[in-house]
Design an enzyme around this catalytic site. Sequence first.
Site, mmCIF file in Angstrom:
data_model
loop_
_atom_site.group_PDB
_atom_site.id
_atom_site.type_symbol
_atom_site.label_atom_id
_atom_site.label_comp_id
_atom_site.label_asym_id
_atom_site.label_seq_id
_atom_site.Cartn_x
_atom_site.Cartn_y
_atom_site.Cartn_z
ATOM 1 N N ARG A 102 0.880 -1.183 0.000
ATOM 2 C CA ARG A 102 0.000 0.000 0.000
ATOM 3 C C ARG A 102 0.908 1.221 0.000
ATOM 4 O O ARG A 102 1.675 1.427 0.946
ATOM 5 C CB ARG A 102 -0.914 -0.021 1.224
ATOM 6 C CG ARG A 102 -1.668 1.282 1.405
ATOM 7 C CD ARG A 102 -2.785 1.207 2.413
ATOM 8 N NE ARG A 102 -3.903 0.443 1.910
ATOM 9 C CZ ARG A 102 -5.143 0.500 2.397
ATOM 10 N NH1 ARG A 102 -5.409 1.304 3.419
ATOM 11 N NH2 ARG A 102 -6.111 -0.232 1.888
ATOM 12 N N HIS A 129 -7.359 0.672 -6.412
ATOM 13 C CA HIS A 129 -7.541 -0.222 -5.261
ATOM 14 C C HIS A 129 -8.203 -1.526 -5.763
ATOM 15 O O HIS A 129 -9.358 -1.804 -5.469
ATOM 16 C CB HIS A 129 -8.418 0.473 -4.212
ATOM 17 C CG HIS A 129 -8.379 -0.144 -2.853
ATOM 18 N ND1 HIS A 129 -7.579 -1.230 -2.529
ATOM 19 C CD2 HIS A 129 -9.051 0.164 -1.704
ATOM 20 C CE1 HIS A 129 -7.761 -1.547 -1.259
ATOM 21 N NE2 HIS A 129 -8.641 -0.724 -0.744
ATOM 22 N N GLN A 132 -10.047 -4.138 -3.400
ATOM 23 C CA GLN A 132 -11.362 -3.692 -2.928
ATOM 24 C C GLN A 132 -12.432 -4.023 -3.965
ATOM 25 O O GLN A 132 -13.529 -4.480 -3.622
ATOM 26 C CB GLN A 132 -11.320 -2.174 -2.670
ATOM 27 C CG GLN A 132 -12.646 -1.589 -2.232
ATOM 28 C CD GLN A 132 -13.039 -2.003 -0.830
ATOM 29 O OE1 GLN A 132 -12.274 -1.877 0.103
ATOM 30 N NE2 GLN A 132 -14.256 -2.514 -0.671
ATOM 31 N N ASP A 223 -17.294 6.896 -1.258
ATOM 32 C CA ASP A 223 -15.993 6.810 -0.585
ATOM 33 C C ASP A 223 -15.721 8.184 0.022
ATOM 34 O O ASP A 223 -16.423 9.162 -0.292
ATOM 35 C CB ASP A 223 -14.917 6.428 -1.625
ATOM 36 C CG ASP A 223 -13.513 6.302 -1.021
ATOM 37 O OD1 ASP A 223 -13.399 6.088 0.203
ATOM 38 O OD2 ASP A 223 -12.532 6.407 -1.791
ATOM 39 N N CYS A 263 -16.434 1.505 0.661
ATOM 40 C CA CYS A 263 -15.228 0.707 0.906
ATOM 41 C C CYS A 263 -14.775 0.823 2.363
ATOM 42 O O CYS A 263 -14.063 -0.055 2.854
ATOM 43 C CB CYS A 263 -14.117 1.130 -0.048
ATOM 44 S SG CYS A 263 -13.736 2.885 0.030
ATOM 45 N N ARG A 291 -13.690 -8.880 1.525
ATOM 46 C CA ARG A 291 -12.276 -8.592 1.267
ATOM 47 C C ARG A 291 -11.436 -9.842 1.545
ATOM 48 O O ARG A 291 -10.516 -10.183 0.808
ATOM 49 C CB ARG A 291 -11.784 -7.441 2.160
ATOM 50 C CG ARG A 291 -12.445 -6.092 1.965
ATOM 51 C CD ARG A 291 -12.095 -5.479 0.620
ATOM 52 N NE ARG A 291 -10.667 -5.413 0.406
ATOM 53 C CZ ARG A 291 -9.861 -4.447 0.863
ATOM 54 N NH1 ARG A 291 -10.365 -3.428 1.518
ATOM 55 N NH2 ARG A 291 -8.562 -4.468 0.618
HETATM 56 N N1 CP Z 1 -11.299 -0.293 2.360
HETATM 57 C C1 CP Z 1 -10.030 -0.354 2.810
HETATM 58 O O1 CP Z 1 -9.096 -0.583 2.055
HETATM 59 O O2 CP Z 1 -9.909 -0.187 4.157
HETATM 60 P P1 CP Z 1 -8.539 -0.024 4.954
HETATM 61 O O3 CP Z 1 -7.967 1.314 4.582
HETATM 62 O O4 CP Z 1 -8.942 -0.101 6.396
HETATM 63 O O5 CP Z 1 -7.616 -1.146 4.567
HETATM 64 N N1 NVA Z 2 -9.951 6.700 -1.409
HETATM 65 C C1 NVA Z 2 -9.599 6.207 -0.100
HETATM 66 C C2 NVA Z 2 -9.861 4.731 -0.009
HETATM 67 C C3 NVA Z 2 -9.613 4.142 1.347
HETATM 68 C C4 NVA Z 2 -9.836 2.663 1.375
HETATM 69 C C5 NVA Z 2 -8.144 6.527 0.185
HETATM 70 O O1 NVA Z 2 -7.300 6.344 -0.716
HETATM 71 O O2 NVA Z 2 -7.841 6.954 1.299
#
Ligand code: CP
Ligand code: NVA
Length: 306
Positions: A102, A129, A132, A223, A263, A291
């Site tokens: 990430r 993502h 997700q 989101d 999400c 997930r």
């Molecule tokens: N939806 C999602 O990716 O959640 P986290 O940021 O908690 O991993």
């Molecule tokens: N768009 C959000 C998604 C979190 C799962 C971010 O990148 O923070």
Amino acid sequence: MKQLTGRDLLGTADLSTAEIMGILKLARQLKSHELELKCNKVLGLLFYKASTRTRVSFSVAMYQLGGQVIDLNPSVTQVGRGEPIKDTARVLDRYLDILAIRTFAQADLETFANYAQIPVINALTDLEHPCQILADLMTVEECFGSLEGKTLTYLGDGNNMAHSLLLGGALTGLNVRIAAPKGYEPDPEIVKQAQAIAEGKSEIVVTQDAIAAVENAQVVYTDVWASMGQEELADQRIPVFQPYQVNSQLLSHADTNAIILHCLPAHRGEEITAEAIESDRSRVWDQAENRMHAQQALMASLLGLV
Ligand code: CP
Ligand code: NVA
């Protein structure tokens, strides 16, 4: 699914329609315990941003497979002190079987993938993502029996989630409508890519009109308005995004059987009301659970277990 063995998942469109449908089928079989897979593999988690769902669901999925997980928090590994990604990647490649990352820039993820031979998974970047989306598609399929011909409307920021939903929908025959304020639309290159994939199969639309976008939609998705790394922009975005809030008024335009997805994490009172996320239409907890099943299916495929 042998064709997925050893591959990376850097973006949603790395997968073909058949591969996504295969992963979703496997995820269903794993969730229902129709199938149980075992391996003795080690997953590394290298997360430069916070995470609850992705971190825990990947970990539990690997533990259930009988494997191990190492948390490579950049604040306690040398990569966080400036060791080049290409060096870190070649070293981790010698220890691990699979690596989920990430990070901010998609280019950094790509550098990891270029220098590590093991499967590298995008666990969220600023661009996409994809993990997700696998869970989201699984949830829509669970609720409606199929994806083809259904309409998912995403409201809010044209961000990583919007990009992955566009591509995932296009690949699976789901109509995707994005309603975003002017200046916050998804990347036009990704919209074009999604439209090219969807041609003749599903409809890909980007609009500023939230009400028109929600009209008769089966899935209403949102989101956060400010993603990780954009926290200082959050306050100034609130008035701009207000017309895109998922609330009872907007939901009255959706299909009578419409479900709500998010999400997570959610900001109640911003992109979604407390009433909407807690309502009977909300499937966000099933979505979060999925997930784990979807990523177990993904890892099993990339590790060649199926
Ligand atoms: N939806 C999602 O990716 O959640 P986290 O940021 O908690 O991993
Ligand atoms: N768009 C959000 C998604 C979190 C799962 C971010 O990148 O923070």
